[in-house]
Design a protein around this motif. Sequence first.
Motif, PDB file in Angstrom:
ATOM      1  N   ASP A  15    -120.430  71.323  75.325  1.00 24.89           N
ATOM      2  CA  ASP A  15    -121.285  70.903  76.561  1.00 24.89           C
ATOM      3  C   ASP A  15    -120.223  70.636  77.466  1.00 24.89           C
ATOM      4  O   ASP A  15    -119.425  69.664  76.961  1.00 24.89           O
ATOM      5  CB  ASP A  15    -122.104  69.792  76.118  1.00 24.89           C
ATOM      6  N   VAL A  16    -120.461  70.951  78.841  1.00 23.37           N
ATOM      7  CA  VAL A  16    -119.626  70.396  79.955  1.00 23.37           C
ATOM      8  C   VAL A  16    -120.845  69.843  80.988  1.00 23.37           C
ATOM      9  O   VAL A  16    -121.194  70.822  81.742  1.00 23.37           O
ATOM     10  CB  VAL A  16    -118.795  71.592  80.369  1.00 23.37           C
ATOM     11  N   LEU A  17    -120.925  68.612  81.252  1.00 26.92           N
ATOM     12  CA  LEU A  17    -121.842  68.184  82.043  1.00 26.92           C
ATOM     13  C   LEU A  17    -123.248  68.782  82.105  1.00 26.92           C
ATOM     14  O   LEU A  17    -123.647  69.175  83.271  1.00 26.92           O
ATOM     15  CB  LEU A  17    -121.247  68.131  83.526  1.00 26.92           C
ATOM     16  N   GLY A  18    -123.600  69.030  81.029  1.00 25.55           N
ATOM     17  CA  GLY A  18    -124.904  69.596  80.822  1.00 25.55           C
ATOM     18  C   GLY A  18    -124.999  71.114  80.534  1.00 25.55           C
ATOM     19  O   GLY A  18    -126.087  71.681  80.479  1.00 25.55           O
ATOM     20  N   ASP A  19    -123.772  71.591  80.696  1.00 23.17           N
ATOM     21  CA  ASP A  19    -123.770  73.201  80.861  1.00 23.17           C
ATOM     22  C   ASP A  19    -123.297  73.465  79.476  1.00 23.17           C
ATOM     23  O   ASP A  19    -122.464  73.077  78.852  1.00 23.17           O
ATOM     24  CB  ASP A  19    -122.953  73.579  81.861  1.00 23.17           C
ATOM     25  N   GLU A  20    -124.145  74.490  78.766  1.00 23.69           N
ATOM     26  CA  GLU A  20    -123.830  75.087  77.307  1.00 23.69           C
ATOM     27  C   GLU A  20    -122.836  76.090  77.651  1.00 23.69           C
ATOM     28  O   GLU A  20    -123.086  77.129  78.095  1.00 23.69           O
ATOM     29  CB  GLU A  20    -125.104  75.664  76.709  1.00 23.69           C
ATOM     30  N   CYS A  21    -121.504  75.950  77.277  1.00 21.11           N
ATOM     31  CA  CYS A  21    -120.391  76.756  77.498  1.00 21.11           C
ATOM     32  C   CYS A  21    -119.927  77.293  76.134  1.00 21.11           C
ATOM     33  O   CYS A  21    -119.490  76.657  75.243  1.00 21.11           O
ATOM     34  CB  CYS A  21    -119.153  76.142  78.179  1.00 21.11           C
ATOM     35  N   ARG A  22    -120.055  78.628  75.977  1.00 24.05           N
ATOM     36  CA  ARG A  22    -119.527  79.454  74.840  1.00 24.05           C
ATOM     37  C   ARG A  22    -118.080  80.213  75.331  1.00 24.05           C
ATOM     38  O   ARG A  22    -118.096  80.996  76.122  1.00 24.05           O
ATOM     39  CB  ARG A  22    -120.731  80.633  74.314  1.00 24.05           C
ATOM     40  N   TYR A  93    -114.232  70.942  86.228  1.00 23.06           N
ATOM     41  CA  TYR A  93    -113.002  71.594  85.575  1.00 23.06           C
ATOM     42  C   TYR A  93    -112.366  70.347  84.569  1.00 23.06           C
ATOM     43  O   TYR A  93    -111.830  70.982  83.597  1.00 23.06           O
ATOM     44  CB  TYR A  93    -112.015  72.070  87.111  1.00 23.06           C
ATOM     45  N   THR A  94    -112.273  69.293  85.425  1.00 23.09           N
ATOM     46  CA  THR A  94    -111.537  68.533  84.382  1.00 23.09           C
ATOM     47  C   THR A  94    -112.482  67.959  83.069  1.00 23.09           C
ATOM     48  O   THR A  94    -111.866  67.971  81.903  1.00 23.09           O
ATOM     49  CB  THR A  94    -111.286  66.989  85.072  1.00 23.09           C
ATOM     50  N   ALA A  95    -113.630  68.100  83.243  1.00 29.38           N
ATOM     51  CA  ALA A  95    -114.546  67.843  82.129  1.00 29.38           C
ATOM     52  C   ALA A  95    -114.483  69.013  81.038  1.00 29.38           C
ATOM     53  O   ALA A  95    -114.570  68.843  79.877  1.00 29.38           O
ATOM     54  CB  ALA A  95    -116.079  67.582  82.617  1.00 29.38           C
TER      55      ALA A  95
END
Length: 282
Positions: A15-22, A93-95
């Motif tokens: 997770d990145v600030l609520g975004d599900e990133c694969r 970006y930093t998260a």
Amino acid sequence: MAEFSPVTGRYVTFDVLGDECRVFYLENGEGQPLLCQHTAGCHNHQWRYLLEDEDITSRYRVIAYDLTRHGKSDPPANKKWWKEEYRLTTEWYTAFVTGFCDALELEAPIFAGCSFGGNEALQLALHHPDRFGGVIAIEGADHSPGFFLDWWQHPHANAAQVSASGVWDLMAPQSPDGDRAATWFYYSQGAEAFRGDLYFYSVDHDLRGRLGEIDTTNCPLVMITGEYDYLTPPEKSRHTAEGIEGAVFMEMEKIGHFPMSENYPVFKGYFQQALDTIRQKS
């Protein structure tokens, strides 16, 4: 006879600030993690030579990822990303970088980023010096205005050709033709994320007046820039480094804005010096 590379690739989801990133990443080697960020609008194949360099992989676990929306890393899976304008921010970006480190449980990694990755290296050194064993800002500066432009995606322009042509101009004439062509080819494959990346590069990233806040005591910082880079000229990087107590700057001769892919043998010497400097200061 077939020859197999020691480099392996896999996906990780976080997770990145609520975004599900694969996120897709390549890795090879053992030792201290060495995290490698590609340039804006590109992908991790820029680090192909470093990933297979036994001089490096014998001492470092080299990890080169595709930022979300780049290469083999899709946009966030839990949102209608196609209905919003992509603008990469410093916060996201930093998260992403710190979230990736958490997902892989990396301890004291060294972060090496080029161009907008070089600028991100400075952000990490400012905001998360405790998370990294050192940062290497390649072709980075405190401020890089002027490149967040609409014509990167103008319907009358072929964005892939426009960005690739700009890439060609940013490489040194001494770099091998085959590697310059490969670097150009990476950018010709697509440029949908390029303009959004440049929002961070030219708008949201601005450390003017804040360089004195960067503490290199526990997180050594090295900046290296090619003499043929006109986006971030060496004097711009040098000026940035001079504003950071303890930072080290090196100008790379006979190389341009994409040193790790356009002329790896030249880049390698400077990069090893940067790694040695970080090890000595740690």
